[in-house]
Design a protein around this motif. Structure first.
Motif, PDB file in Angstrom:
ATOM      1  N   TYR A 548       0.856  -1.183   0.000  1.00 47.80           N
ATOM      2  CA  TYR A 548       0.000   0.000   0.000  1.00 47.80           C
ATOM      3  C   TYR A 548       0.891   1.232   0.000  1.00 47.80           C
ATOM      4  CZ  TYR A 548      -3.525  -3.398   1.365  1.00 47.80           C
ATOM      5  OH  TYR A 548      -4.348  -4.486   1.407  1.00 47.80           O
ATOM      6  N   GLN A 556     -10.029   7.830   4.787  1.00 45.78           N
ATOM      7  CA  GLN A 556      -9.779   8.646   3.601  1.00 45.78           C
ATOM      8  C   GLN A 556     -10.902   9.667   3.435  1.00 45.78           C
ATOM      9  OE1 GLN A 556      -7.024   7.785   1.327  1.00 45.78           O
ATOM     10  NE2 GLN A 556      -6.423   6.439   3.025  1.00 45.78           N
ATOM     11  N   HIS A 559     -14.421   9.912  -1.843  1.00 43.67           N
ATOM     12  CA  HIS A 559     -14.233   9.994  -3.285  1.00 43.67           C
ATOM     13  C   HIS A 559     -12.857  10.546  -3.657  1.00 43.67           C
ATOM     14  CE1 HIS A 559     -18.499   9.229  -3.220  1.00 43.67           C
ATOM     15  NE2 HIS A 559     -18.730  10.390  -2.609  1.00 43.67           N
ATOM     16  N   SER A 560     -11.817  10.195  -2.865  1.00 42.80           N
ATOM     17  CA  SER A 560     -10.468  10.664  -3.177  1.00 42.80           C
ATOM     18  C   SER A 560      -9.462   9.680  -2.596  1.00 42.80           C
ATOM     19  CB  SER A 560     -10.219  12.057  -2.586  1.00 42.80           C
ATOM     20  OG  SER A 560     -10.016  11.964  -1.185  1.00 42.80           O
ATOM     21  N   LYS A 561      -8.209   9.879  -2.966  1.00 46.08           N
ATOM     22  CA  LYS A 561      -7.136   9.073  -2.374  1.00 46.08           C
ATOM     23  C   LYS A 561      -6.364   9.872  -1.332  1.00 46.08           C
ATOM     24  CE  LYS A 561      -4.117  10.016  -6.384  1.00 46.08           C
ATOM     25  NZ  LYS A 561      -3.302   9.369  -7.421  1.00 46.08           N
ATOM     26  N   ARG A 607      -5.941  -4.151   6.459  1.00 46.61           N
ATOM     27  CA  ARG A 607      -5.385  -4.275   5.111  1.00 46.61           C
ATOM     28  C   ARG A 607      -4.195  -5.232   5.157  1.00 46.61           C
ATOM     29  NH1 ARG A 607      -9.423  -2.557   1.920  1.00 46.61           N
ATOM     30  NH2 ARG A 607     -10.167  -0.495   2.586  1.00 46.61           N
ATOM     31  N   ASN A 632      -6.142  -6.897  -0.351  1.00 46.89           N
ATOM     32  CA  ASN A 632      -7.520  -6.373  -0.339  1.00 46.89           C
ATOM     33  C   ASN A 632      -7.457  -4.864  -0.565  1.00 46.89           C
ATOM     34  OD1 ASN A 632      -6.320  -6.070   2.194  1.00 46.89           O
ATOM     35  ND2 ASN A 632      -8.266  -6.148   3.294  1.00 46.89           N
ATOM     36  N   ARG A 633      -7.168  -4.509  -1.815  1.00 47.88           N
ATOM     37  CA  ARG A 633      -6.908  -3.124  -2.192  1.00 47.88           C
ATOM     38  C   ARG A 633      -8.168  -2.280  -2.073  1.00 47.88           C
ATOM     39  NH1 ARG A 633      -6.759  -0.537  -7.448  1.00 47.88           N
ATOM     40  NH2 ARG A 633      -7.411  -2.534  -8.320  1.00 47.88           N
ATOM     41  N   PRO A 634      -8.031  -1.096  -1.454  1.00 45.20           N
ATOM     42  CA  PRO A 634      -9.184  -0.190  -1.374  1.00 45.20           C
ATOM     43  C   PRO A 634      -9.413   0.495  -2.719  1.00 45.20           C
ATOM     44  CG  PRO A 634      -7.263   0.860  -0.430  1.00 45.20           C
ATOM     45  CD  PRO A 634      -6.849  -0.541  -0.774  1.00 45.20           C
ATOM     46  N   PRO A 635     -10.571   1.120  -2.916  1.00 44.61           N
ATOM     47  CA  PRO A 635     -10.805   1.878  -4.153  1.00 44.61           C
ATOM     48  C   PRO A 635      -9.730   2.953  -4.326  1.00 44.61           C
ATOM     49  CG  PRO A 635     -12.842   1.627  -2.922  1.00 44.61           C
ATOM     50  CD  PRO A 635     -11.748   1.137  -2.030  1.00 44.61           C
ATOM     51  N   ARG A 636      -9.288   3.136  -5.560  1.00 44.16           N
ATOM     52  CA  ARG A 636      -8.282   4.132  -5.921  1.00 44.16           C
ATOM     53  C   ARG A 636      -6.912   3.843  -5.301  1.00 44.16           C
ATOM     54  NH1 ARG A 636     -13.043   6.272  -5.119  1.00 44.16           N
ATOM     55  NH2 ARG A 636     -12.651   6.526  -2.894  1.00 44.16           N
ATOM     56  N   LYS A 639      -1.851  -0.749  -7.363  1.00 43.47           N
ATOM     57  CA  LYS A 639      -1.890  -2.194  -7.559  1.00 43.47           C
ATOM     58  C   LYS A 639      -0.619  -2.885  -7.077  1.00 43.47           C
ATOM     59  CE  LYS A 639      -5.056  -1.970 -11.511  1.00 43.47           C
ATOM     60  NZ  LYS A 639      -5.263  -2.314 -12.940  1.00 43.47           N
TER      61      LYS A 639
END
Length: 650
Positions: A548, A556, A559-561, A607, A632-636, A639
């Motif tokens: 990560y 977070q 709707h953002s990183k 995570r 278990n990757r979070p949105p945005r 990889k």
């Protein structure tokens, strides 16, 4: 009864006995003793038959010139004959070193099978016809030389006496001296044990305060009828003495008063080599000397004391270095350092560093900088404690926040014991932070304190640990001003331990190691938005959860990183490290952790990341290249992540 001097221990210690090799005229030809040029060289191979004693076999192998020199240019017949004669003496010495005084060495030279005159010649080392026979052989043949050693009966120790230098007056050893000496009648007459006993007794006498003590090489008397070896050790004990005046030489830039304050031995103290050596090593550890020596004269001073002189060679006072690092989340960092290693003559170290940071990192919004000056002062304010001071200017453009700050720190590290130390200090920070479009300025004051334990016994922080435990407990009471006064405290515990599979007998020491790490942190006294963003807790990256991006784990903004940061953190790692060959290795690992918005750890979304990497081991530490992925990757989220650095992650 035959009298011999015990000089064979060099072979027993794995070092060949030095002797002239009559093959020094090696090449395609050699010179005989009369100066006549002999025919072209004779190639050969050597084989030593095992005796059944692996240690003795190793000594025979290391002692044989025939074996060690067979890959050099082929030698002429006279040179080869001389090499064979020389091997008889060397191999006989090896046998005697292990207590086989009736041993026999046979060296056989054979022509290849199918030769027109397939003759085997066995030599006793004195065969005057050997060179002529070798000269008659065709140079196209490769000879086979076989060495066979018969041990005969093992000699054991008979009477062991300690006498004065006149070889007549008995010297009675005290029980501690006898224990250090260690030789007993009936033990195998191994030369390494015989000479080691004398060295051990010599060391024990000097450690008792006898600086002129001397134990000479013993005279050994062979008794073939009983297969025993009697030993006579001449011993000079001499008077006890204290350390006399201590001289210092070679100090051009270093303050002699500082060296004397640092020194762990003093005039009037009992003369003990171990204490003097410890003082020498301690002075060498300051890092300002390339060499430190300690020497005494060969006689006492008129007052009966033993003078002592420490000699110094000062190292370069100025060094320049470079710093480079890279990870996909924090990007690259590159810069240089300039260090003055003896600023005021008391081993003070001033280090000036300038770095460009954030080169291409996924957690960065642009380039930043880190510029700082470090001053390290040893033995301040007293022995066993060191002071450090730092003035730092920093700019970091994370996605979580943008920070520009000026920081001043002062601290003391106190050594409590060999494995325990504590640190404490004060710090102040003036900063401006922009987070999610809101810019604020903060003034902060800190009073960090920590207690640390380390039983890994590694020589430097960059050396990989293979055993032991590291524990750090820290608390940082803090105050934030400018937007009302907020008091809070950051509490954190870090622990790591290492298990070498050699303990289970399934690998060589240090080759296969499991490493475990755990981290728990909590902010007490304030909620997330009451403290500056840079004081909050974040997860992700090499220090917590690989796979990560830095600050990629935890609460977070919607709707953002952009990470908000939290007030609790916990993380754990299991890593397996395997070394290959001399300089290569690999590692596989699994990291897991979470960041919460409350002060109690073990809350939030867990995570998990996993990965593997390669290691190249250098003299200063392993170069590390790791690749990790989130399981278990979070949105945005990213990889994968790449990490490059010097030294293991923990």
């Amino acid at each position: 009864m035959q009298s011999v001097r015990v000089l064979a221990v060099l072979v027993a210690a794995g070092q060949p006995v030095l002797g002239a090799d009559s093959s020094s005229t090696s090449g395609k030809g050699g010179a005989d003793p009369k100066g006549v040029v002999s025919p072209a060289g004779l190639p050969y191979t050597t084989k030593i038959d095992p005796t059944g004693n692996s240690d003795l076999d190793a000594a025979l192998t290391s002692s044989s010139d025939l074996l060690s020199l067979q890959k050099t240019h082929a030698v002429g017949p006279f040179a080869l004959a001389g090499r064979i004669r020389n091997d008889y003496a060397r191999l006989t010495t090896a046998l005697e070193s292990f207590g086989y005084y009736d041993g026999q060495v046979t060296i056989t030279v054979s022509r290849p099978k199918g030769a027109s005159t397939s003759v085997q010649a066995s030599m006793d080392g004195q065969d005057i016809g050997l060179p002529l026979w070798l000269a008659s052989l065709p140079t196209s043949e490769t000879l086979t030389i076989a060495i066979k050693a018969k041990t005969g009966p093992l000699y054991k120790l008979g009477a062991v006496q300690t006498v004065a230098a006149d070889h007549k007056t008995p010297v009675v050893l005290t029980p501690p001296q006898q224990q250090a000496f260690g030789l007993k009648t009936g033990a195998p007459a191994v030369a390494s044990d015989v000479l080691a006993a004398g060295n051990n007794l010599d060391n024990a006498l000097q450690e008792e305060g006898h600086p002129l003590a001397k134990v000479d090489i013993p005279t050994a008397f062979l008794r073939p009828t009983t297969h025993t070896l009697d030993l006579l050790y001449p011993i000079t004990i001499g008077p006890k003495a204290d350390i006399g005046p201590i001289g210092l030489t070679g100090l051009d830039y270093t303050n002699p008063r500082f060296v004397r304050r640092r020194m762990t031995v003093s005039s009037g103290q009992l003369y003990q080599p171990s204490k003097i050596e410890a003082a020498r090593q301690d002075l060498a550890s300051l890092g300002i000397f390339s060499n430190v020596g300690a020497k005494s004269p060969d006689k006492l001073a008129p007052d009966g004391s033993m003078p002592l002189t420490f000699t110094f060679k000062e190292a370069k006072r100025h060094t320049v270095g470079a710093e480079v690092g890279y990870s996909t989340d924090l990007g690259g960092r590159v810069g240089g350092t300039w260090t003055h290693h003896n600023l005021f003559g008391n081993a003070e170290r001033l280090k000036l560093t300038a770095l460009i940071t954030g080169v291409g990192g996924t957690a960065q919004q642009g380039l930043g900088y880190d510029v700082y000056a470090d001053l390290f002062k040893p033995d301040f304010p007293g022995r066993h404690q060191n002071a450090s001071f730092r003035l730092e200017g920093i700019r970091q453009l994370f996605y979580s926040y943008r920070q520009t700050a000026l920081i001043a720190r002062a601290g003391i590290v106190r050594q409590l014991s060999r494995r325990w130390n504590m640190s404490y200090g004060l710090a102040g920070e003036q900063e401006k932070i922009d987070q999610f479009g809101v810019t604020r300025s903060y003034t902060l004051v800190f009073a960090p304190i920590s207690l640390n334990y380390d039983s890994t016994d590694v020589p430097s922080p960059l050396a990989p640990a293979t055993h032991g435990v590291r524990v750090s407990l820290s608390g940082t009471p803090s105050a934030s001003f400018d937007h009302g006064t907020t008091f809070f405290a950051l509490l954190q515990a870090n622990a790591s331990t290492y298990f070498d599979l050699a303990n289970l007998g399934i690998s060589a020491p240090g080759r296969s190691v499991f490493a475990f790490r755990g981290i728990v942190g909590s902010v007490q006294g304030a909620s997330t938005y009451d403290i500056p963003p840079d004081q909050r807790l974040y997860g992700g990256g090499t220090a917590t959860i690989r796979g990560y991006r830095y600050q990629g784990v935890g609460p977070q903004f919607p709707h953002s990183k952009y990470a908000i940061g939290g007030t609790s953190l916990d993380a754990g790692t299991v890593e397996f490290r395997q070394r290959f060959f001399k300089n290569w290795g690999m590692a596989t690992f699994v990291d897991a952790g979470q960041v919460g918005s409350g002060s109690a750890p073990f809350t939030g979304t867990v995570r998990v990341g996993a990965g593997a990497g390669a290691r190249y081991f250098t003299p200063i530490g392993p170069v590390r290249v790791d690749v990790a992925v989130p399981l278990n990757r979070p949105p945005r989220g990213d990889k994968w992540e790449l990490y490059i650095g010097l030294g293991e992650t923990f």
